[in-house]
Design a protein around this motif. Structure first.
Motif, PDB file in Angstrom:
ATOM      1  N   ASP A 276       0.753  -1.315   0.177  1.00  0.00           N
ATOM      2  CA  ASP A 276       0.021  -0.006   0.098  1.00  0.00           C
ATOM      3  C   ASP A 276       0.725   1.329  -0.040  1.00  0.00           C
ATOM      4  OD1 ASP A 276      -2.158  -1.412  -0.039  1.00  0.00           O
ATOM      5  OD2 ASP A 276      -3.177  -0.912   1.868  1.00  0.00           O
ATOM      6  N   PRO A 277       0.605   2.219  -0.842  1.00  0.00           N
ATOM      7  CA  PRO A 277       1.267   3.628  -0.627  1.00  0.00           C
ATOM      8  C   PRO A 277       0.794   4.408   0.397  1.00  0.00           C
ATOM      9  CG  PRO A 277      -0.381   3.436  -2.470  1.00  0.00           C
ATOM     10  CD  PRO A 277      -0.407   2.293  -1.776  1.00  0.00           C
ATOM     11  N   LEU A 278       1.589   5.693   0.450  1.00  0.00           N
ATOM     12  CA  LEU A 278       0.965   6.525   1.461  1.00  0.00           C
ATOM     13  C   LEU A 278      -0.365   7.304   0.587  1.00  0.00           C
ATOM     14  CD1 LEU A 278       0.943   8.172   4.026  1.00  0.00           C
ATOM     15  CD2 LEU A 278       2.808   9.548   2.707  1.00  0.00           C
TER      16      LEU A 278
ATOM     17  N   LEU B 212       2.637   9.702  -7.024  1.00  0.00           N
ATOM     18  CA  LEU B 212       4.222   9.928  -7.014  1.00  0.00           C
ATOM     19  C   LEU B 212       4.914   8.741  -6.878  1.00  0.00           C
ATOM     20  CD1 LEU B 212       4.137  12.880  -4.372  1.00  0.00           C
ATOM     21  CD2 LEU B 212       3.217  12.864  -6.681  1.00  0.00           C
ATOM     22  N   LYS B 213       5.729   8.526  -8.021  1.00  0.00           N
ATOM     23  CA  LYS B 213       6.508   7.217  -8.256  1.00  0.00           C
ATOM     24  C   LYS B 213       7.710   7.234  -8.183  1.00  0.00           C
ATOM     25  CE  LYS B 213       4.418   6.812 -12.500  1.00  0.00           C
ATOM     26  NZ  LYS B 213       3.902   6.281 -13.557  1.00  0.00           N
ATOM     27  N   ASP B 214       8.743   8.038  -8.580  1.00  0.00           N
ATOM     28  CA  ASP B 214      10.083   8.089  -8.337  1.00  0.00           C
ATOM     29  C   ASP B 214      10.406   8.745  -7.366  1.00  0.00           C
ATOM     30  OD1 ASP B 214       9.648  10.739  -9.288  1.00  0.00           O
ATOM     31  OD2 ASP B 214      11.457  10.720 -10.334  1.00  0.00           O
ATOM     32  N   ALA B 215      11.813   8.513  -7.134  1.00  0.00           N
ATOM     33  CA  ALA B 215      12.468   9.207  -5.949  1.00  0.00           C
ATOM     34  C   ALA B 215      12.316  10.693  -5.944  1.00  0.00           C
ATOM     35  CB  ALA B 215      13.978   8.932  -5.895  1.00  0.00           C
ATOM     36  N   ASP B 216      12.503  11.414  -6.619  1.00  0.00           N
ATOM     37  CA  ASP B 216      12.239  12.798  -6.896  1.00  0.00           C
ATOM     38  C   ASP B 216      10.956  13.210  -6.376  1.00  0.00           C
ATOM     39  OD1 ASP B 216      13.279  15.573  -7.854  1.00  0.00           O
ATOM     40  OD2 ASP B 216      11.334  15.419  -8.867  1.00  0.00           O
TER      41      ASP B 216
ATOM     42  N   GLY C  33       5.408   4.449  -3.041  1.00  0.00           N
ATOM     43  CA  GLY C  33       4.492   5.597  -3.639  1.00  0.00           C
ATOM     44  C   GLY C  33       3.696   6.479  -2.869  1.00  0.00           C
ATOM     45  N   VAL C  34       3.478   7.408  -3.375  1.00  0.00           N
ATOM     46  CA  VAL C  34       2.460   8.342  -2.905  1.00  0.00           C
ATOM     47  C   VAL C  34       1.207   8.581  -3.546  1.00  0.00           C
ATOM     48  CG1 VAL C  34       1.905  10.697  -1.435  1.00  0.00           C
ATOM     49  CG2 VAL C  34       4.368   9.555  -1.572  1.00  0.00           C
ATOM     50  N   VAL C  35       0.070   8.489  -3.074  1.00  0.00           N
ATOM     51  CA  VAL C  35      -1.288   8.668  -3.653  1.00  0.00           C
ATOM     52  C   VAL C  35      -1.862  10.048  -3.043  1.00  0.00           C
ATOM     53  CG1 VAL C  35      -3.656   8.187  -4.382  1.00  0.00           C
ATOM     54  CG2 VAL C  35      -1.740   6.475  -4.294  1.00  0.00           C
ATOM     55  N   LEU C  36      -2.053  11.214  -3.863  1.00  0.00           N
ATOM     56  CA  LEU C  36      -2.457  12.537  -3.471  1.00  0.00           C
ATOM     57  C   LEU C  36      -3.812  12.451  -3.899  1.00  0.00           C
ATOM     58  CD1 LEU C  36       0.525  14.521  -4.362  1.00  0.00           C
ATOM     59  CD2 LEU C  36      -0.039  13.557  -1.924  1.00  0.00           C
ATOM     60  N   ILE C  37      -4.911  12.808  -3.058  1.00  0.00           N
ATOM     61  CA  ILE C  37      -6.196  12.734  -3.413  1.00  0.00           C
ATOM     62  C   ILE C  37      -6.812  14.374  -3.227  1.00  0.00           C
ATOM     63  CG2 ILE C  37      -8.614  12.165  -2.986  1.00  0.00           C
ATOM     64  CD1 ILE C  37      -7.558   9.398  -2.374  1.00  0.00           C
TER      65      ILE C  37
END
Length: 1009
Positions: A193-195, A239-243, A255-259
């Protein structure tokens, strides 16, 4: 006469449709007729603003199928009437409509179309960035895409839309969960699970359900994300890569999921309403044996096992009631009876928004009521309310945004999923009800599947999410702000097992059997993030600096109780009425997290971009001296299309090379794992409560690390009407946090520690979007994404001597499964044969399970098309995936056992010399007869599960001519068609005995004024 009648009917139908659709045409019928009657040749030249001829320009007579294409010299000729309108269009240039006005020569100048890529703003979490200037990999789905899908969960709206994001629906029952992987599985024992960040507030995606309550429930993994109404979402960024993820530190390892939810807009007060009704059904039934085939194989198995002489003996009828008692002339398609119903869903959403230039507001509420395909009164209800207020001071220095949402969910379901029963119940099983309308137990010869409807499971979830964002500009380039958030998620669930739901032959009473199991759980969290940002631009140079800190605390509690022995079933929900009450699980944890983070962004000449991000995390999940970890990344981008070599190019409008490298981490191991921990067992010894050890003290383990490397190429053609984004990535996760099993003599099940193991995920991703055609009344755009992931376990020191040697192989993905290699059926004995890898003459679990299959997708993606013609819009999304999956052999491989199975088992071995793929029939009464258990764990149980799926179709019509009133009527289809060779229920949910995702049709109405 029949042919003439058919012809007349066809003409009538054509005229009817023509009259109905004629208002959509840009010109009336009579104008078209006159145009045809007075056509002449119209010629001319097409050039750009510099006078250069344009080749390949499409020239169409508006309202007709007449047209041509300009030549290399820009010249064109077309037949047109004196009152016709010529439409000139070309990819990368603005579409122009020119009236003929009786002329025979028309010259046209086309201007380049600027899509202003730099104005497309993406949410990167702590900051925003234009799509043109981003150095990281950020995928996005906007509200216009989400709104076209009749889904309950935001993850469902993302399926097939993004490269590198693999989402699988676990069950077709409402409220069920999803599995998501952003660029694969990074950690051996950690989740995928991503953040999730909702309006700046971290949102826990893990269900608080308890296995003691929901072990057999159809949707044990009830997703908290259901509390987020997809209709309230403005955009979802991944958001997928390190940057892109390093600024989130340890929380962004997967990864990060921004809603981001919708906000009010300035202007007059606006009211919007949306109403929809959906129908859902199973997409595919298995091909099972009918009564004749089933009984033939069943009797044959009984005879083969040496019980043929007892078949006609009444004294043995209870051993095989399906053969001896139920009859040969009864047949029921249990798939249609148990899971063949129609699920209904009604959805209503109301909102009011508006405000001034300084203050905007939005208030919305929604209600959803949904049933299931199961018989009975199971249903899912969800009610939500959300508010958002934005305010900006008159001098634009002070801003505040307040948002609050509350969702209440009530899910009433049968205790067990009836799908497995539908696949395995005997085709000649008795009627469900007797002549008096009571459950039929057929003289106690079977367990009535509808008895599970009395064994109810109910969950009630309440989710509160609040956020406040305040900012103040001290100077023109200096801003301070603070983000504050609070979440509260509560879940109360219970399961009842009344005595009336069991076979009367067991003589069970409420006092001896009836029981109630309850789960009361809560997760609450607060977060405060003060930040300061300084931005300044000089001639050809820009600097953006962000500094911030995070303070977060999360508490989780859970109490699972079970009561037994109720006076009667009417008091079964009253725990105080139970004769015996025990605590099955008690949990109370506190998690504290704090961090400092920063970002420095340099932009030179709008073409050379450097992005530095870093974070220092502190977590209470590690012991003293190990609590802090440092993470960071560097991102680079070169917009080479602004160099002199490309500045005059009419073909390449945008070109960018980008790359990033950085480290994220993970503390996803649970709370208090470094301490000695114990749990209450629910038992007592001589009146003293027994504690069982669950963890042993180890303060030495530390953060997992995930090193991410990426390069990307972005190209825009024809003024970005064709845009391509290609990426290559490699993630290496090391210092793996693994629960190391301990010997039982230690008294502890495992020791948490860092393993010297490395997991690598790499791959190629491709995203493309294009505007294929655009005129005043017609537009056609398309999107395409493709992901080709690779994964392997790079190293694992001591793997051969660990318990993981049975699960993993160095050089292979974590998603592999070890199987026996099936060699088919021995034509002489009729038994399954398998490869004996070690040559010892026996097939053993450890040595001979050496056949390896990878069940992760080989590649996956989606293809979307959107076509607008006047007021009519048509959208289509195709999802595809290349993969392997478990087939029906996985749950039954031997014909003749009690219970129905795939019709493929009917073509079985019968006598020496037969060349069949299915072994000889067996009754199931003889232990060890046949090799069915091995076959179910062999290569024969895995087959191609690739598919192309019509994920979504939407047809929307905007009703014209209504002053001040916006009305849209739409028809949506979800999961409509699946093209696959897979013979199981669903190729994406391969043989897990749960209800597969449903096919849904939705009719809806949107009104705004």
């Amino acid at each position: 006469m029949k042919k003439l009648s058919f012809f007349v009917r066809r003409i009538c139908v054509f005229l009817l449709f023509y009259l109905l659709l004629s208002p959509l045409f840009s010109r009336p019928v009579m104008a078209l007729s006159s145009s045809v009657a007075f056509q002449e040749v119209v010629s001319g030249m097409v050039t750009d603003v510099d006078g250069e001829p344009l080749a390949g320009v499409t020239v169409v007579v508006d309202g007709s199928d007449l047209g041509t294409v300009s030549g290399l010299d820009g010249a064109f000729s077309v037949m047109a009437g004196p009152d016709d309108l010529l439409v000139f269009s070309m990819l990368g240039f603005q579409t122009v409509s020119i009236p003929v006005n009786g002329r025979d020569a028309v010259d046209v100048v086309l201007e380049e179309e600027l899509t202003q890529l730099g104005e497309v703003v993406l949410n990167a979490g702590y900051y925003t960035v234009s799509e043109k200037e981003r150095t990281g990999n950020i995928a996005t789905v906007k509200a216009e895409v989400i709104d076209k899908q009749p889904v309950d969960n935001p993850l469902a709206a993302m399926q097939g839309q993004m490269s590198g994001v693999n989402i699988v629906q676990n069950t077709g029952v409402p409220g069920g969960g999803f599995e998501i992987e952003v660029r694969g599985r990074n950690f051996i024992n950690g989740g995928t699970d991503p953040l999730y960040i909702v309006d700046g507030v971290p949102f826990g995606s893990q269900s608080l359900g308890s296995n003691d309550v929901s072990r057999d429930i159809v949707n044990a993994d009830i997703s908290p994300l259901n509390a987020i109404n997809p209709n309230d979402i403005e955009s979802i960024e991944v958001l997928k890569d390190a940057d892109a993820t390093a600024i989130y530190g340890s929380r962004g390892a997967n990864g990060v999921v921004l809603i981001t939810t919708k906000r009010g807009k300035s202007g007059k007060t606006r009211f919007d309403a949306r109403f929809s009704s959906s129908l859902g059904r199973i997409t595919h039934f298995l091909d099972l044996m009918d009564t004749g085939q089933y009984l033939e194989v069943r009797r044959e198995g009984i005879v083969n096992d040496g019980f043929g002489d007892f078949l006609e003996n009444p004294g043995f009828a209870s051993f095989w009631p399906d053969v001896a008692l139920w009859g040969d002339d009864r047949y029921t398609d249990w798939q249609k009876v148990l899971i063949g119903g129609t699920a209904y869903r009604n959805n209503a959403q109301l909102s009011v928004s508006g405000g001034s230039e300084g203050t905007q507001f939005l208030v919305s509420g929604g209600f959803q009521d949904q049933t299931t395909v199961f018989p009975g009164d199971a249903k899912y209800q969800k009610a939500s309310v959300r508010s958002n207020v934005n305010h900006r001071s008159g001098n634009d220095r002070f801003q505040i945004n307040l948002s609050t949402s509350y969702t209440h969910e009530d899910n009433l379901l049968p205790r067990s999923d009836l799908t497995f029963k539908a696949y395995t119940l005997e085709p000649n099983a008795p009627e469900l009800y007797d002549e008096n309308g009571n459950l039929n137990w057929e003289d106690n010869t079977w367990d009535n599947p509808l008895a599970t409807l009395e064994q109810k499971y109910q969950s009630r979830s309440r989710t509160l999410l609040a956020n406040a964002l305040l900012s103040y500009s001290i100077f023109k380039d200096l801003e301070v702000r603070a983000s504050m958030g609070y979440t509260d998620y509560r879940m109360d669930s219970d399961k009842i097992l009344p005595s009336s739901s069991r076979n009367p032959s067991l003589n069970l009473t409420p006092q001896s059997y009836s029981n109630l199991t309850t789960n009361a759980s809560r997760r609450s969290s607060w977060i405060v993030e003060p930040q300061v940002q300084w931005k300044h631009h000089w001639d050809g140079f820009g600097l953006d600096v962000l500094l911030g800190s995070t303070f977060q605390q999360q508490t989780t509690s859970q109490l699972v109780m079970r009561g037994r022995g109720f006076p009667n079933n009417k008091l079964i929900y009253n725990m105080a009425a139970a004769e015996e009450v025990e605590a099955l699980n008690s949990l109370d944890t506190d998690y504290r997290y704090n961090a400092v983070f920063g970002r420095v962004n340099l932009n030179i000449l709008d073409r050379y971009i450097l992005n530095l991000t870093g974070r220092r995390d502190g977590s209470s999940r590690f012991g003293p001296g190990r609590q802090f970890g440092n993470f960071g990344a560097v991102g680079l981008a070169w917009i080479f299309s602004k160099e002199g070599l490309f500045s005059e190019s009419s073909l390449l409008s945008f070109g960018k090379l980008r790359g990033s490298y950085g480290t994220t981490g993970s503390d996803n191991i649970g709370d208090y794992r470094y301490l000695d921990t114990y749990t209450v067992t629910g038992e007592d010894y001589d009146g003293v409560t027994v504690l069982s050890p669950t963890g042993i003290f180890n303060p030495l383990f530390g953060w997992e690390a995930n090193n991410k490397l990426e390069t990307g190429l972005e190209l825009g053609f024809f003024r970005d009407r064709l845009f391509i984004n290609a990426s290559w990535y490699r993630n290496r996760s090391s210092n793996q946090l693994v629960g190391i099993p301990l010997a039982a003599t230690t008294g502890f099940p495992e020791l948490t520690g860092n393993f010297d193991a490395t997991v690598e995920n790499s791959g190629v991703e491709l995203d493309m979007r294009a505007v294929l055609l655009r005129t005043d009344r017609f537009q056609w755009s398309t999107t395409f994404n493709l992901s080709v992931p690779k994964s392997k376990l790079v190293r694992f020191d001591g793997l051969e001597n660990s318990i993981f040697s049975d699960r993993y192989v160095v050089g292979k993905p974590l998603s592999i499964t070890k199987l026996y290699n099936s060699l088919g059926v021995d034509p002489e004995t009729g038994q399954y044969e398998f490869e004996d890898y070690n040559g010892d003459g026996q097939i053993t679990f450890t040595e001979d399970r050496q056949w390896i299959e990878d069940l992760a997708p080989e590649y996956y993606g989606g293809l979307g098309n959107s076509i607008r013609w006047g007021n009519l819009t048509f959208d289509l999304l195709l999802q595809f995936k290349k993969q392997l999956g478990y087939n029906t052999i996985r749950y039954k491989a031997v014909p003749g056992y009690r219970g129905n199975s795939s019709v493929k088992l009917y073509d079985r071995w019968r006598e020496p010399g037969d060349m069949e793929s299915v072994q000889v029939a067996a009754s199931g009464f003889v232990i060890g007869a046949g090799q069915g258990d091995i076959q179910r764990r062999s290569s024969a149980a895995v087959s191609d599960a690739s598919f192309v799926r019509v994920r979504n179709i939407t047809l929307n019509y905007s009703v014209p001519g209504l002053d001040g009133l916006d009305v849209d009527v739409y028809l949506q289809g979800q999961n409509l068609l699946t093209f696959t060779h897979y013979d199981g229920p669903d190729p994406e949910q391969t043989i897990n005995n749960q209800l597969p995702p449903l096919r849904q049709f939705t009719l809806g109405l949107k009104i705004g004024f």
